[in-house]
Enzyme design. Structure first.
Site, PDB file in Angstrom:
ATOM      1  N   ARG A 191       0.828  -1.200   0.000  1.00  0.00           N
ATOM      2  CA  ARG A 191       0.000   0.000   0.000  1.00  0.00           C
ATOM      3  C   ARG A 191       0.872   1.264   0.000  1.00  0.00           C
ATOM      4  O   ARG A 191       2.006   1.245   0.503  1.00  0.00           O
ATOM      5  CB  ARG A 191      -0.856  -0.047   1.259  1.00  0.00           C
ATOM      6  CG  ARG A 191      -1.764   1.138   1.525  1.00  0.00           C
ATOM      7  CD  ARG A 191      -3.022   1.050   0.737  1.00  0.00           C
ATOM      8  NE  ARG A 191      -4.080   1.835   1.386  1.00  0.00           N
ATOM      9  CZ  ARG A 191      -5.050   2.443   0.716  1.00  0.00           C
ATOM     10  NH1 ARG A 191      -5.096   2.368  -0.586  1.00  0.00           N
ATOM     11  NH2 ARG A 191      -5.995   3.116   1.353  1.00  0.00           N
ATOM     12  N   THR A 245     -10.189   1.097  -8.527  1.00  0.00           N
ATOM     13  CA  THR A 245      -9.422  -0.022  -8.000  1.00  0.00           C
ATOM     14  C   THR A 245      -9.590  -1.208  -8.949  1.00  0.00           C
ATOM     15  O   THR A 245     -10.486  -1.216  -9.788  1.00  0.00           O
ATOM     16  CB  THR A 245      -9.871  -0.396  -6.564  1.00  0.00           C
ATOM     17  OG1 THR A 245      -9.732   0.749  -5.740  1.00  0.00           O
ATOM     18  CG2 THR A 245      -9.078  -1.530  -5.977  1.00  0.00           C
ATOM     19  N   THR A 304      -4.715  -0.224  -6.563  1.00  0.00           N
ATOM     20  CA  THR A 304      -5.490   0.962  -6.909  1.00  0.00           C
ATOM     21  C   THR A 304      -4.611   2.192  -7.088  1.00  0.00           C
ATOM     22  O   THR A 304      -3.454   2.211  -6.650  1.00  0.00           O
ATOM     23  CB  THR A 304      -6.533   1.240  -5.803  1.00  0.00           C
ATOM     24  OG1 THR A 304      -7.437   2.260  -6.221  1.00  0.00           O
ATOM     25  CG2 THR A 304      -5.866   1.651  -4.511  1.00  0.00           C
ATOM     26  N   VAL A 305      -5.180   3.219  -7.728  1.00  0.00           N
ATOM     27  CA  VAL A 305      -4.640   4.583  -7.647  1.00  0.00           C
ATOM     28  C   VAL A 305      -5.654   5.472  -6.922  1.00  0.00           C
ATOM     29  O   VAL A 305      -5.562   6.680  -6.947  1.00  0.00           O
ATOM     30  CB  VAL A 305      -4.301   5.174  -9.041  1.00  0.00           C
ATOM     31  CG1 VAL A 305      -3.095   4.486  -9.642  1.00  0.00           C
ATOM     32  CG2 VAL A 305      -5.505   5.135  -9.983  1.00  0.00           C
ATOM     33  N   ASN A 306      -6.637   4.823  -6.292  1.00  0.00           N
ATOM     34  CA  ASN A 306      -7.723   5.428  -5.529  1.00  0.00           C
ATOM     35  C   ASN A 306      -8.816   5.961  -6.443  1.00  0.00           C
ATOM     36  O   ASN A 306      -9.416   5.178  -7.179  1.00  0.00           O
ATOM     37  CB  ASN A 306      -7.220   6.494  -4.557  1.00  0.00           C
ATOM     38  CG  ASN A 306      -8.248   6.777  -3.457  1.00  0.00           C
ATOM     39  OD1 ASN A 306      -8.929   5.857  -2.995  1.00  0.00           O
ATOM     40  ND2 ASN A 306      -8.377   8.010  -3.030  1.00  0.00           N
ATOM     41  N   ASP A 320      -7.486   8.762   1.629  1.00  0.00           N
ATOM     42  CA  ASP A 320      -7.961   7.658   2.464  1.00  0.00           C
ATOM     43  C   ASP A 320      -7.609   7.837   3.943  1.00  0.00           C
ATOM     44  O   ASP A 320      -8.033   7.043   4.781  1.00  0.00           O
ATOM     45  CB  ASP A 320      -7.412   6.325   1.954  1.00  0.00           C
ATOM     46  CG  ASP A 320      -8.345   5.691   0.918  1.00  0.00           C
ATOM     47  OD1 ASP A 320      -9.376   6.311   0.607  1.00  0.00           O
ATOM     48  OD2 ASP A 320      -8.042   4.595   0.431  1.00  0.00           O
ATOM     49  N   SER A 370      -7.652   1.261   4.356  1.00  0.00           N
ATOM     50  CA  SER A 370      -8.223   0.805   3.086  1.00  0.00           C
ATOM     51  C   SER A 370      -9.421  -0.098   3.353  1.00  0.00           C
ATOM     52  O   SER A 370      -9.602  -0.609   4.463  1.00  0.00           O
ATOM     53  CB  SER A 370      -7.164   0.030   2.297  1.00  0.00           C
ATOM     54  OG  SER A 370      -7.734  -0.602   1.164  1.00  0.00           O
ATOM     55  N   SER A 371     -10.236  -0.298   2.314  1.00  0.00           N
ATOM     56  CA  SER A 371     -11.327  -1.279   2.374  1.00  0.00           C
ATOM     57  C   SER A 371     -11.038  -2.495   1.500  1.00  0.00           C
ATOM     58  O   SER A 371     -11.883  -3.396   1.400  1.00  0.00           O
ATOM     59  CB  SER A 371     -12.641  -0.637   1.902  1.00  0.00           C
ATOM     60  OG  SER A 371     -13.044   0.395   2.767  1.00  0.00           O
ATOM     61  N   GLY A 398     -14.322   0.940  -3.698  1.00  0.00           N
ATOM     62  CA  GLY A 398     -14.247   1.873  -2.589  1.00  0.00           C
ATOM     63  C   GLY A 398     -14.880   1.309  -1.332  1.00  0.00           C
ATOM     64  O   GLY A 398     -14.604   0.177  -0.918  1.00  0.00           O
TER      65      GLY A 398
END
Length: 586
Positions: free
Chosen positions: A105, A397, A415-417, A439, A468-469, A490
């Site tokens: 991450r 994501t 991801t890149v969010n 985040d 994160s989720s 998300g």
């Protein structure tokens, strides 16, 4: 015939018609699973899945295939994931049954400060954590892929990066099935792309995104990937790192050479628990995915959902109330375990779930304002001992799953969010950078772009990992691989994975149906039960509304994929019909 009898007859007819309509809508989009005896790769893009299968054909294992697929996704899905971002990986050894977790991450830069997104009056500056250079956290994808491949892969490093280099250098045809440019959330990101000259030059022509059916070529990214293939450390200490740091310094970003040089991926202990006959393992903090996946399943517990029937109002009500409790606890206790003490074992304790289950009124929805995180003093009573007593044996994501012939398996989410990350591309590199700083809890109780609320545990600090989720998950039964699953989305990631697991393990759906059927979601705040359009029949909606649920019908969400191992050792894989993913078998 009396009035009451007529009313009942009409009600039955209406109910039957609704069931038929909903069934027709759902079945029209059902995905048939792909079956294979040997090995399988499923990802969000067929070109990426093909890159993974190519590694298996060359004699590679699940790790080689996963790394190749990850790099390929970084090229063909720039809006969702890439080498400018980060993520989490779960892997299962077919030989030993051991499950490992890798955290790659993104991390907060050394210059990051707790109040960096607040103005002089202490108010949050709109979009400062979302757009531009200040939103970028130190990327981890390259470090993570090199770490897992050098330890557990079989093929040369250069070989697993090669397909991605070709996709970037020669380009790929943008899939007309689901145009990521035409989706509103990506159109909303157009100003950020146009505002960054390097991003504008790659992704647009005359101010418009490239269209479905056109070829997208990323020559700078191809050069960067070729350099990474020769030396992955070039991203963190070489010319690539220098380019990132120089562009950051020029434009008010925080990432320096020191940040890049210090970055290391981290091996962590997965969180595991039992649900019926299955052992479910998922990602630990700094992801909240595994903890709250297990927490929701524990609250459901031994409730006979199957006898009630799929999407029975009682089943839905129980799931929603469990979701509220889990997301309330998430807001209070979850953060980077290297900075805060996360009460993992207490939160995933079946005894704790039993206590919270007793708080649920099956006839009435509890307003979110009345659903509180458990207080720490009470939570501390639920220790590891309570868990062991039961042990008889995780929008944007991207997610991918791989199972090889030896039943080694990888479940990976990265991801890149937000869409197209920060909107920043480092000039000359083709690297689209994340906006992962969003985040963090930029201020206590202030929701991020996905509406998730955080507090002290997820406050910004240098080198800290944002919560994160992401919920990459691997399931075994009696030591045998049963399922790998995950999804983007998300804040909805956790609840998607819960429902897919229930669809397979409880309702005995094939993996295609389990991923395709309509979903629900509740995340505590805002206090709304989100359902997909046509997801529930009219009488079920009425029943839930009578219980007090505030229902919001929404466009379909998520882009899940999974691989299931059947009783005869056949692999069944499927990708979400909501996206353009595809399984590939070998």
């Amino acid at each position: 015939m009396g009035i009451i009898a007529k009313f009942r007859q009409v009600a039955i007819a209406v109910f039957s018609l609704n069931i038929i309509l909903v069934s027709q809508v759902a079945s029209a989009a059902l995905t048939l699973p792909l079956r294979s005896k040997k090995a399988m790769v499923v990802s969000a893009n067929s070109l990426a899945s093909e890159a993974g299968i190519l590694m298996l054909r060359k004699g590679g294992n699940a790790v080689d295939a996963a790394v190749a697929t990850t790099f390929a996704i970084s090229v063909v899905e720039p809006f969702s994931a890439g080498i400018g971002g980060g993520g989490f990986l779960l892997m299962h050894s077919g030989k030993t049954g051991e499950i490992k977790a890798l955290d790659f991450r993104e991390r907060a830069p050394l210059k990051a400060t707790r109040n960096m997104y607040l103005d002089a009056q202490g108010k949050v500056r709109p979009n400062a954590s979302l757009n531009g250079y200040l939103a970028v956290a130190t990327p981890g994808t390259v470090a993570g892929m090199y770490e897992v491949q050098r330890r557990y892969g079989k093929l040369p490093w250069q070989e697993v990066v090669k397909p991605a280099i070709a996709l970037a250098k020669y380009g790929f045809i943008i899939n007309p099935q689901v145009s990521w440019r035409s989706l509103p959330q990506y159109e909303n990101r157009k100003p950020e792309i146009l505002n960054n000259p390097a991003a504008r030059a790659i992704f647009t022509r005359n101010g418009e995104f490239y269209q479905p059916g056109e070829r997208l070529v990323q020559r700078d990214l191809a050069t960067t990937l070729a350099a990474i293939a020769q030396n992955p450390q070039s991203f963190y200490t070489g010319k690539i790192a220098q380019a990132i740091a120089a562009d950051m310094a020029k434009n008010g970003g925080l990432i320096t050479l020191a940040d890049l040089k210090a970055y290391k991926s981290i091996w962590r202990t997965p969180v595991c628990g039992n649900f019926r006959q299955a052992k479910i393992c998922s990602m630990p903090p700094p992801s909240s995915g595994g903890i709250h996946l297990l927490q929701i399943l524990n609250i459901i517990g031994d409730t006979d959902l199957k006898s009630l029937g799929w999407h029975h109002p009682d089943s839905l009500h129980l799931m929603v109330e469990a979701m509220k409790i889990a997301y309330a606890d998430r807001s209070q206790y979850l953060g980077d375990p290297d900075f805060v003490k996360v009460p993992v074992q207490q939160l995933i304790s079946p005894a704790y779930a039993k206590k919270r289950r007793q708080e649920i009124n099956m006839q009435k929805a509890q307003p979110s304002t009345e659903v509180k995180p458990i207080d720490l003093k009470t939570l501390q009573h639920f220790s590891q001992a309570g868990l062991n007593a039961r042990r008889h044996e995780s929008t944007e994501t991207s997610h991918l799953n791989v199972v090889d012939e030896e039943r080694n398996a990888v479940s990976l989410t990265f991801t890149v969010n937000y869409g197209f990350g920060s909107g920043v591309v480092t000039p000359g590199t083709g690297i689209l950078l994340n906006d992962e700083m969003d985040d963090f809890a930029v201020a206590p109780g202030v929701p991020n772009v996905f509406g998730l609320v955080g507090n002290e545990a997820n406050a910004i600090a240098p080198r800290k990992t944002p919560l994160s989720s992401m919920t990459p998950t691997i399931i075994t039964e009696n030591g045998r691989l049963r399922m790998t699953v995950g999804t983007p989305g998300g804040s909805t990631i956790i609840t998607q994975v819960v429902q897919i697991i229930l669809n397979v393990l409880t309702y005995n759906m094939d993996v295609g149906s389990a991923i395709s059927v309509p979903r629900i979601h509740h995340q505590w705040f805002p206090d709304e039960l989100r359902i997909e359009f046509w997801g529930l029949d009219t009488l079920t909606l009425q029943n839930l509304r009578r219980r007090g649920h505030k229902i919001q019908e929404a466009e379909p969400w998520g882009n899940a994929n999974a691989i299931v191992v059947t009783a005869d050792e056949t692999l069944e894989g499927a990708a979400d019909p909501r996206g353009e993913g595809f399984p590939r078998g070998f």
